[in-house]
Structure formats: structure tokens, C-alpha cells
Design a protein around this motif. Structure first.
Motif, short mmCIF file in Angstrom:
data_model
loop_
_atom_site.label_atom_id
_atom_site.label_comp_id
_atom_site.label_asym_id
_atom_site.label_seq_id
_atom_site.Cartn_x
_atom_site.Cartn_y
_atom_site.Cartn_z
N UNK A 1 15.48 -2.16 31.35
CA UNK A 1 16.72 -1.44 31.02
C UNK A 1 16.37 -0.06 30.46
N UNK A 2 16.98 0.95 31.03
CA UNK A 2 16.73 2.32 30.60
C UNK A 2 17.99 2.87 29.96
N UNK A 3 17.82 3.60 28.86
CA UNK A 3 18.95 4.28 28.25
C UNK A 3 19.06 5.67 28.87
N UNK A 4 20.18 5.91 29.54
CA UNK A 4 20.36 7.11 30.34
C UNK A 4 21.55 7.92 29.83
N UNK A 5 21.35 9.20 29.59
CA UNK A 5 22.46 10.10 29.30
C UNK A 5 22.71 10.95 30.53
N UNK A 6 23.94 10.99 30.98
CA UNK A 6 24.29 11.79 32.16
C UNK A 6 25.15 12.96 31.71
N UNK A 7 24.60 14.15 31.83
CA UNK A 7 25.37 15.35 31.46
C UNK A 7 26.27 15.70 32.64
N UNK A 8 27.56 15.47 32.46
CA UNK A 8 28.52 15.68 33.54
C UNK A 8 29.03 14.35 34.05
N UNK A 9 30.36 14.25 34.20
CA UNK A 9 30.97 13.01 34.69
C UNK A 9 31.82 13.32 35.92
N UNK A 10 31.36 14.26 36.72
CA UNK A 10 32.03 14.57 37.98
C UNK A 10 31.66 13.53 39.03
N UNK A 11 31.87 13.86 40.29
CA UNK A 11 31.61 12.88 41.36
C UNK A 11 30.17 12.36 41.34
N UNK A 12 29.21 13.27 41.18
CA UNK A 12 27.80 12.86 41.20
C UNK A 12 27.45 12.06 39.95
N UNK A 13 27.80 12.59 38.79
CA UNK A 13 27.48 11.88 37.55
C UNK A 13 28.09 10.50 37.51
N UNK A 14 29.36 10.40 37.92
CA UNK A 14 30.04 9.09 37.87
C UNK A 14 29.44 8.12 38.89
N UNK A 15 29.07 8.61 40.05
CA UNK A 15 28.46 7.72 41.05
C UNK A 15 27.13 7.17 40.53
N UNK A 16 26.31 8.04 39.95
CA UNK A 16 25.02 7.61 39.41
C UNK A 16 25.22 6.64 38.25
N UNK A 17 26.09 7.01 37.32
CA UNK A 17 26.29 6.18 36.13
C UNK A 17 26.85 4.81 36.47
N UNK A 18 27.80 4.78 37.39
CA UNK A 18 28.39 3.49 37.77
C UNK A 18 27.34 2.59 38.40
N UNK A 19 26.54 3.18 39.27
CA UNK A 19 25.48 2.39 39.93
C UNK A 19 24.45 1.88 38.94
N UNK A 20 24.05 2.70 38.01
CA UNK A 20 23.03 2.28 37.04
C UNK A 20 23.59 1.25 36.05
N UNK A 21 24.85 1.44 35.63
CA UNK A 21 25.44 0.44 34.74
C UNK A 21 25.48 -0.92 35.44
N UNK A 22 25.86 -0.93 36.70
CA UNK A 22 25.89 -2.19 37.46
C UNK A 22 24.49 -2.78 37.60
N UNK A 23 23.48 -1.90 37.64
CA UNK A 23 22.10 -2.37 37.80
C UNK A 23 21.50 -2.82 36.46
#
Lengths: 210, 210
Positions: A1-23
Motif C-alpha cells: 500500500x502506497x500513500x499517494x498525494x495527487x495534486x489536481x483532481x481533474x480528469x487525469x488526477x481523478x482517473x489515477x486516484x480512483x484506480x489506485x484507491x480501488x487497487x
């Protein structure tokens, strides 16, 4: 499990964050206004493992920081991020010209190299810039995983970046040192030009091996 | 059957010419010295449909002219080619810096656009620059055809270029107007960097479609 901060919650940030949270990773969107509707929507998509905070607070608790902002605010975002010592910084930006007709920097430098200069104590990997958010949500092409090219000068940081790409379903490919951002940013421009030039967003690059 | 003049009989020129001669086209290597051993070897590989002549003579009889020289002699080669009015000119060059560390031009222009300026009466297509000669000899990757990206501003010329790529076994993909050479030349640099950075020559790019 990695703790990840995503600067920006636009299309790219949200796609990455959603995928990683699910993972199974822990995702914090690092934003100026955590109550903004698009941020709340991204947090909701991510479920229990997603949250939002101001940039410095979200970054302080993370081992991996993802820069997923428009290019014109990237430098200010890094300045707001606080201490980035030894953190892995994944640069997803593309230095698009204001009229989107091409890149604003390249050839003798790159956004990736500029980001590394702005955050000299971080370990920068250029990644997640060469394809659209739709492919980050689903990189499967009829049973073939789209390639995610990345580059950087820190081997451990690249290994983590590659694993995070694989967690989203990509085929991760190490293209070499950070200087290769001079080729990966034009590759993004090729994707953008083709996606908006008639092919649509359902296109992706794959590295074939014999 | 297309009459093709190939300026240059190095690895790339010979791979293209041999493949096209086998596919039934008529190939003339356009070179300064038709008796040079590497030229004679390329002609021999092509069989009955391959020949060699000086640049102007070979070009005069061709509908399609292929520029397959090192970048530093490309302009002189075009100046030696004679009348290129309405001919299709396939630009395979990459503007590599003398030390091969990167590209010498890009961002706001490209070799493809410079070639078009040097041959204003020709119909220029940028193609056959984004992969190695080994892939031109055999673009099959375990049943998948490697992609050959190309770009240009003349639709008919691009159609011919795409067919010539398909004749070699490539999956031809039209990337857009000639300006996209600003992305296809960095894509070549990515291939070169990876091929000589540890992956070897048996790598190729594929455009996946959903």
C-alpha cells in the motif's frame, strides 16, 4: 500500500486516484479547495481510501506525489507543496502551448526536466502523460494492455512508478533517463493530435517486443 | 506497380528497396556512385526489379522519391535530385544531433517541414523514420504488424505512402498534417534511445484501437 498525494483532481488526477484507491492504495487529492464539487466527486469515486486536503497537508503525508495539473499552474503547485525531500514525484504534465497547437517547450529541455529543477530534492519520474484519462480508467485493448512509457534518473522511484502503472492495468515500460521526457512529451502531442484529429480517444500506444 | 527512386542505399534504403522490389515495384537506387559495393549489394538483393543510377537519372524516371540519407546530406541530395514537380517525396530522415544525443531541430519545426521547404514542388510525406531497418525488413511481431506512422499535407500522396508501408507488412497509420513530423521525429529518438539503451532493435510501436 502506497500513500499517494495527487495534486489536481481533474480528469487525469481523478482517473489515477480512483484506480489506485480501488487497487488498495491510500489516495489524497491535494487541492486548493477540498470542497470543490469536482474534488468531492473524485473522493466519492475513490471510496474509503480517498480523501482531499490542501496541497501541503496532503503532500506531507505521502510517499508518492503526483503532479496532475495543467502546465501553466505546475510550478505554482510545486511551490505550494512544501517539503518534497526524497519523495517520489510523478510528473504527468504536458507543456501544451496556450492554443493547444503544439508544445511550448521541448528539444533542448522538457517539462519533466523543468519540474525536476523546480523540485530538486524530489525523485522525479515522467509518467502518465502519453495517453488520455479514458485509458487510465481502462487500459485494456481487446486483451492487450496499453503501454505506459516512463523515464527518470532514480531507479527505485522508477520501479515504484512502474508498479503503480501496472496496478492500473498498464504494461509499464522504462524508456530511460529523465531526458527522454523530450520524446514522451511529443508522444503525448501525437496522442492528442490524433485523438482530436479524427481517431477519438480510444487509441493507445503499445511497445511490441519480438 | 510504382516506380520508386531511393536516394541512399544504406541500411534503411536497402531494406525499403528490397521489400518493394519483392512486392513487385520497380526500384532504382539514386546514388552518387552506382558502383559502390553497398549499392551493388542492395541491387543484388532486389533482383530483377532493382537497379542503381546517379541521383538525377534515377529520380527522373520515378513517381515516388524516397529520401533515405543521413540528415547532414539531405539538403544536398534534394538539390542533386533535379525536377521534383508533383512527385511524391517520402522523407525518412531524422535530424539527429552530430553526437546522436538528441535531435538537432524540432519543437517549432521539423526535418519533414524543412524537406518540404527545400522541395516546394514535391508532395512530401514523413514516413519510415520511426523504426529501425530491421523492422522494415520484417514488421511482424508474433502475428501483429508494427505500426508505421506517417503525416503529410497531400491526401493522395499519403494514400500512396500508406500502401507502400502496407506492402512491406506494416500497419499504416495516418497521424495527420506534415506538422506532426514534430512528434514523429521525437518518436524516432525514443526508438533509437531504447534500442541502444538496452532493449535492442527488436522493438516496435503499435497503435491500438479499441
Amino acid at each position: 500500500m502506497v500513500k499517494i498525494a495527487i495534486i489536481g483532481a481533474g480528469n487525469v488526477g481523478a482517473a489515477l486516484g480512483t484506480g489506485w484507491a480501488k487497487a488498495g492504495h491510500e489516495v489524497a487529492y491535494a487541492v486548493r479547495n477540498p470542497q470543490k464539487p469536482e474534488v468531492l466527486a473524485a473522493v466519492a469515486r475513490g471510496g474509503d481510501r480517498a480523501s482531499a486536503a490542501n496541497i501541503a497537508d496532503a503532500v506531507a503525508g505521502a510517499a508518492v506525489v503526483v503532479l496532475a495539473t495543467p502546465w501553466n499552474v505546475a510550478q505554482a503547485a510545486i511551490q505550494s507543496a512544501g517539503n518534497l525531500d526524497s519523495k517520489i514525484l510523478l510528473d504527468c504534465t504536458n507543456p501544451l502551448a496556450p492554443d493547444l497547437s503544439g508544445l511550448a517547450v521541448g528539444l533542448t529541455t522538457s517539462a519533466g526536466e523543468m519540474v525536476a529543477a523546480w523540485a530538486p530534492s524530489a525523485r522525479v519520474v515522467k509518467i502518465f502523460n502519453t495517453t488520455g484519462y479514458n485509458n487510465m480508467e481502462d487500459p485494456d485493448y481487446n486483451g492487450q494492455a496499453a503501454t505506459m512509457f516512463y523515464c527518470g534518473d532514480d531507479a527505485d522511484a522508477k520501479e515504484t512508478a512502474g508498479k503503480l502503472a501496472a496496478d492500473l492495468g498498464f504494461d509499464p515500460v522504462d524508456a530511460g533517463p529523465l531526458k527522454l521526457a523530450r520524446t514522451l512529451e511529443p508522444l503525448a502531442m501525437l496522442w492528442i493530435s490524433m485523438a482530436f484529429g479524427g481517431y477519438g480517444r480510444d487509441i493507445a500506444f503499445k511497445l511490441l517486443l519480438r
